[in-house]
Write an enzyme that holds these catalytic residues in place. Structure first.
Site, PDB file in Angstrom:
ATOM      1  N   TYR A   4      48.536  16.952  64.104  1.00  0.00           N
ATOM      2  CA  TYR A   4      49.619  17.806  63.329  1.00  0.00           C
ATOM      3  C   TYR A   4      50.087  17.049  62.014  1.00  0.00           C
ATOM      4  O   TYR A   4      50.198  17.919  61.068  1.00  0.00           O
ATOM      5  CB  TYR A   4      51.015  17.881  64.290  1.00  0.00           C
ATOM      6  CG  TYR A   4      51.811  18.734  63.926  1.00  0.00           C
ATOM      7  CD1 TYR A   4      51.828  20.163  64.176  1.00  0.00           C
ATOM      8  CD2 TYR A   4      52.756  18.466  62.832  1.00  0.00           C
ATOM      9  CE1 TYR A   4      52.675  21.104  63.513  1.00  0.00           C
ATOM     10  CE2 TYR A   4      53.753  19.289  62.374  1.00  0.00           C
ATOM     11  CZ  TYR A   4      53.770  20.539  62.446  1.00  0.00           C
ATOM     12  OH  TYR A   4      54.641  21.555  62.102  1.00  0.00           O
ATOM     13  N   PHE A  34      47.119  39.819  39.320  1.00  0.00           N
ATOM     14  CA  PHE A  34      46.315  40.149  40.632  1.00  0.00           C
ATOM     15  C   PHE A  34      47.546  40.818  41.532  1.00  0.00           C
ATOM     16  O   PHE A  34      48.589  40.586  41.211  1.00  0.00           O
ATOM     17  CB  PHE A  34      45.858  38.893  41.135  1.00  0.00           C
ATOM     18  CG  PHE A  34      45.067  39.253  42.416  1.00  0.00           C
ATOM     19  CD1 PHE A  34      44.084  40.262  42.281  1.00  0.00           C
ATOM     20  CD2 PHE A  34      45.251  39.050  43.683  1.00  0.00           C
ATOM     21  CE1 PHE A  34      43.043  40.462  43.324  1.00  0.00           C
ATOM     22  CE2 PHE A  34      44.489  39.543  44.803  1.00  0.00           C
ATOM     23  CZ  PHE A  34      43.595  40.181  44.702  1.00  0.00           C
ATOM     24  N   THR A  35      46.933  41.523  42.469  1.00  0.00           N
ATOM     25  CA  THR A  35      47.924  42.392  43.122  1.00  0.00           C
ATOM     26  C   THR A  35      48.892  41.588  43.970  1.00  0.00           C
ATOM     27  O   THR A  35      50.250  41.784  43.741  1.00  0.00           O
ATOM     28  CB  THR A  35      47.413  43.308  44.061  1.00  0.00           C
ATOM     29  OG1 THR A  35      46.279  42.673  44.819  1.00  0.00           O
ATOM     30  CG2 THR A  35      46.235  44.268  43.557  1.00  0.00           C
ATOM     31  N   ASP A  86      45.359  29.981  38.059  1.00  0.00           N
ATOM     32  CA  ASP A  86      44.748  30.536  39.318  1.00  0.00           C
ATOM     33  C   ASP A  86      43.187  30.388  39.399  1.00  0.00           C
ATOM     34  O   ASP A  86      42.360  30.926  38.716  1.00  0.00           O
ATOM     35  CB  ASP A  86      45.023  32.051  39.405  1.00  0.00           C
ATOM     36  CG  ASP A  86      44.663  32.591  40.786  1.00  0.00           C
ATOM     37  OD1 ASP A  86      43.788  32.312  41.256  1.00  0.00           O
ATOM     38  OD2 ASP A  86      45.133  34.101  41.240  1.00  0.00           O
ATOM     39  N   LYS A 112      37.894  32.195  48.793  1.00  0.00           N
ATOM     40  CA  LYS A 112      36.924  32.326  47.722  1.00  0.00           C
ATOM     41  C   LYS A 112      36.374  30.949  47.193  1.00  0.00           C
ATOM     42  O   LYS A 112      35.193  30.520  47.334  1.00  0.00           O
ATOM     43  CB  LYS A 112      37.692  33.210  46.362  1.00  0.00           C
ATOM     44  CG  LYS A 112      37.820  34.752  46.689  1.00  0.00           C
ATOM     45  CD  LYS A 112      38.737  35.257  45.539  1.00  0.00           C
ATOM     46  CE  LYS A 112      39.226  36.506  45.765  1.00  0.00           C
ATOM     47  NZ  LYS A 112      38.268  37.556  45.408  1.00  0.00           N
ATOM     48  N   ARG A 143      40.132  49.685  43.108  1.00  0.00           N
ATOM     49  CA  ARG A 143      40.730  48.809  42.129  1.00  0.00           C
ATOM     50  C   ARG A 143      41.277  49.535  41.261  1.00  0.00           C
ATOM     51  O   ARG A 143      40.713  49.575  39.838  1.00  0.00           O
ATOM     52  CB  ARG A 143      40.037  47.571  41.496  1.00  0.00           C
ATOM     53  CG  ARG A 143      39.471  46.588  42.686  1.00  0.00           C
ATOM     54  CD  ARG A 143      40.289  45.721  43.196  1.00  0.00           C
ATOM     55  NE  ARG A 143      41.570  45.899  43.886  1.00  0.00           N
ATOM     56  CZ  ARG A 143      42.342  45.032  44.566  1.00  0.00           C
ATOM     57  NH1 ARG A 143      41.984  43.842  44.683  1.00  0.00           N
ATOM     58  NH2 ARG A 143      43.230  45.589  45.342  1.00  0.00           N
ATOM     59  N   PHE A 187      48.082  49.596  49.042  1.00  0.00           N
ATOM     60  CA  PHE A 187      46.727  49.676  49.377  1.00  0.00           C
ATOM     61  C   PHE A 187      45.894  49.410  50.604  1.00  0.00           C
ATOM     62  O   PHE A 187      45.084  49.984  51.016  1.00  0.00           O
ATOM     63  CB  PHE A 187      45.808  49.284  48.108  1.00  0.00           C
ATOM     64  CG  PHE A 187      46.077  47.794  47.910  1.00  0.00           C
ATOM     65  CD1 PHE A 187      45.200  46.915  48.562  1.00  0.00           C
ATOM     66  CD2 PHE A 187      47.044  47.650  47.171  1.00  0.00           C
ATOM     67  CE1 PHE A 187      45.224  45.597  48.335  1.00  0.00           C
ATOM     68  CE2 PHE A 187      47.315  46.212  46.908  1.00  0.00           C
ATOM     69  CZ  PHE A 187      46.464  45.108  47.261  1.00  0.00           C
TER      70      PHE A 187
HETATM   71  N1  F0G Z   1      44.141  35.199  42.950  1.00  0.00           N
HETATM   72  C1  F0G Z   1      43.040  35.707  42.925  1.00  0.00           C
HETATM   73  C2  F0G Z   1      42.414  35.864  41.616  1.00  0.00           C
HETATM   74  C3  F0G Z   1      42.380  36.395  43.990  1.00  0.00           C
HETATM   75  O1  F0G Z   1      41.323  37.357  43.715  1.00  0.00           O
HETATM   76  C4  F0G Z   1      43.286  36.717  45.235  1.00  0.00           C
HETATM   77  C5  F0G Z   1      42.452  37.455  46.246  1.00  0.00           C
HETATM   78  C6  F0G Z   1      44.289  36.114  45.485  1.00  0.00           C
HETATM   79  C7  F0G Z   1      44.868  35.260  44.323  1.00  0.00           C
HETATM   80  C8  F0G Z   1      44.935  36.093  46.658  1.00  0.00           C
HETATM   81  O2  F0G Z   1      44.368  35.309  47.561  1.00  0.00           O
HETATM   82  O3  F0G Z   1      43.684  36.800  49.551  1.00  0.00           O
HETATM   83  O4  F0G Z   1      43.308  34.143  49.843  1.00  0.00           O
HETATM   84  O5  F0G Z   1      45.678  35.516  49.592  1.00  0.00           O
HETATM   85  N2  F0G Z   1      41.611  38.129  46.195  1.00  0.00           N
HETATM   86  C9  F0G Z   1      40.922  38.824  47.266  1.00  0.00           C
HETATM   87  C10 F0G Z   1      40.165  40.004  46.944  1.00  0.00           C
HETATM   88  C11 F0G Z   1      42.038  39.674  48.217  1.00  0.00           C
HETATM   89  O6  F0G Z   1      39.421  40.605  47.537  1.00  0.00           O
HETATM   90  O7  F0G Z   1      39.720  40.232  45.482  1.00  0.00           O
HETATM   91  P1  F0G Z   1      44.192  35.466  49.006  1.00  0.00           P
END
Ligand code: F0G
Length: 492
Positions: free
Chosen positions: A89, A141-142, A233, A276, A399, A465
């Site tokens: 832990y 980013f979303t 990021d 990623k 997108r 989405f």
């Molecule tokens: N920042 C970027 C540039 C991303 O592409 C993503 C995720 C995140 C933050 C968030 O990370 O999913 O680990 O919480 N991108 C995925 C995509 C969802 O399919 O492009 P996460």
């Protein structure tokens, strides 16, 4: 560059025939069986999924090109490392190994593990964003936008307009920030209202497009001048480094590892999705600033877990460690961009409008350009995603406006560009699968007149989405499936 650059391994292989093909620099030793279901089942499946590709089951998918997140092929060394994971832990040695890798590869000595990228965004936004804060960034980013809005902040995008959003372009660095616009924004609001400036590597929503080191240096200069924190990021930093090596002359002889360090050195606070970066699962926040670390640490224990696991399984922490080191290997990091480049170039040859230059993480199809007969309010990119699934059991990701939000009057904020993304998870698909996707895209493009629009029938208030449900505005899916049967006979 201060250090002399070692010769980096060549990643381009020339064919005697003159053909320009991306070559796999790995062998496949674990495989997963795929099922290619007939077009009638594809039509039924997308209907059951309410015309939202997130709602499909992989049981019905042949090529899952939804994302590169958490689905990259792992290396033998990554899976081997998972076996030595130290379950504890607190004080796990797996964490120590990850922290060392972060220091070695990203040059940051303080690491806070978090369960994925958006968890880092939650922690950082809660720590720094207040109601009325202004957050300049190259592009949103979303999940970033959602967390900043959640804390009362406002995102201001500062790409070079209109260049960065031009679908067909030769601009090698569409992800660059407009420095004059940044200066003007700071002059307008004052630095006190701006908790940080955010730069996103391989800017996701405009097609995985990189920024240059020259631009990042300028952003840092402005940030320093006004005493504003610069946040990176780094989820897609490997690909951004690869493009810098290919496209920014100063770095043509530098290794990916060296470029990575230069980028991170310019940014005092770095976060990433390890789904990623490192081809694993998890995330991280890292810095050399003890005060920032201390400020964020308390939020990590509140939302994620103890600071030596942060909600990530220790097995994944071990695979992150190895994956981070592998990110500096150009033969690893070039795989996805070289397949994307092949796909984009071949699609353009067939007349399909694609985002160019080819970027990282996926090939981006200009659904808006393909479907001018579908009103933008009927979600061109969402409709094209559903249509490509019917045509080939290929799952892409919308997108465009479905991934956007509504304004205070309830009207859709139309996305700048309507894209369908076909992600290329690293080292997952073969060249013949890539060519199959091209073939079905070509057929669909020639039959684009059959594709109609979509409307929401159930719409969640945030990140709609993911779980939103849509319906076609006519019987176009049936007509498209019937045309497929007519053209392909009894073939799958
Ligand atoms: N920042 C970027 C540039 C991303 O592409 C993503 C995720 C995140 C933050 C968030 O990370 O999913 O680990 O919480 N991108 C995925 C995509 C969802 O399919 O492009 P996460």
């Amino acid at each position: 560059m201060q250090k002399p650059s070692p010769a980096s391994p060549a990643t381009k292989v020339k064919f005697f025939s003159g053909e320009d093909l991306p070559l796999e620099l790995h062998k496949v030793r674990v495989v997963q069986k795929l099922h290619l279901v007939p077009v009638e089942r594809r039509l039924a499946a997308i209907t059951e999924a309410s015309f939202n590709t997130y709602q499909l089951s992989t049981r019905d998918i042949y090529l899952d090109m939804l994302t590169d997140s958490g689905v990259n092929a792992m290396s033998d060394n990554q899976t081997a490392a998972m076996h030595r994971a130290d379950d504890a832990y607190a004080g796990s040695q797996s964490f120590t190994r990850l922290r060392d890798a972060v220091e070695e590869v990203l040059g940051k000595k303080y690491l806070l593990p978090v369960h994925q990228g958006r968890a880092a965004e939650n922690v950082i936004s809660r720590a720094f964003v207040k109601p009325g804060s202004i957050l300049p960034m190259n592009y949103h980013f979303t999940t970033t936008l959602a967390h900043i809005m959640e804390n009362g902040g406002k995102v201001v995008e500062l790409l070079h307009y209109p260049d960065a959003l031009q679908i067909s372009s030769t601009n090698p660095f569409k992800g660059n920030m407009d420095i004059a616009a940044l200066e003007a924004l700071i002059a307008r609001h004052g630095p006190a209202q701006i908790p940080f400036i955010r730069m996103e590597a391989s800017t996701n929503l405009i097609g995985g497009q990189p920024f240059s080191i020259a631009n990042l240096r300028e952003v840092r200069r402005v940030a320093d001048k006004h005493g504003i924190l610069l946040v990176l990021d780094a989820s897609l930093i490997g690909e951004n480094c690869y493009f810098i090596k290919k496209r920014e002359p100063e770095f043509k002889d530098a290794s990916v590892g060296e470029i990575l360090k230069v980028m991170c050195d310019l940014c005092p606070l770095v976060y990433f999705s390890a789904r990623k970066l490192s081809s694993s699962r998890g995330g991280g926040i890292c810095t050399n600033d003890k005060a920032i670390y201390d400020k964020l640490k308390n939020l990590v224990v509140l939302f994620e877990g103890f600071v030596t696991y942060g909600g990530i399984s220790v097995r994944e922490i071990e695979s992150m460690t190895v994956g981070l080191h592998e990110t500096t290997d150009e033969t690893v990091i070039s795989q996805s961009p070289s397949f994307i480049e092949y796909f984009v170039n071949e699609a353009v040859k067939r007349g399909v409008p694609m985002v160019t230059p080819p970027g990282g993480l996926g090939a981006h199809i200009d659904a808006g350009g393909i479907l001018p007969h579908v009103p933008r309010e009927e979600y061109q990119a969402g409709a094209f995603a559903a249509a490509l699934y019917i045509a080939g059991a290929i799952r892409g990701m919308e997108r465009g406006t479905v991934s956007s939000v509504r304004d205070e009057n309830g009207k859709d904020v139309l996305a700048d560009i309507e894209l369908l993304r076909l992600a290329f998870p690293r080292r997952v698909f073969t060249l013949s699968q890539t060519r199959y996707a091209l073939d079905r895209l070509h057929w669909l493009y020639l039959n684009r007149g059959l594709i109609g629009g979509l409307k929401f029938v159930e719409e969640p208030p945030v990140l709609r989405f993911f779980n939103g449900r849509l319906a076609p505005t006519s019987d176009w899916p049936q007509k498209l499936a019937a045309k497929f049967r007519e053209d392909f006979g009894d073939s799958l």
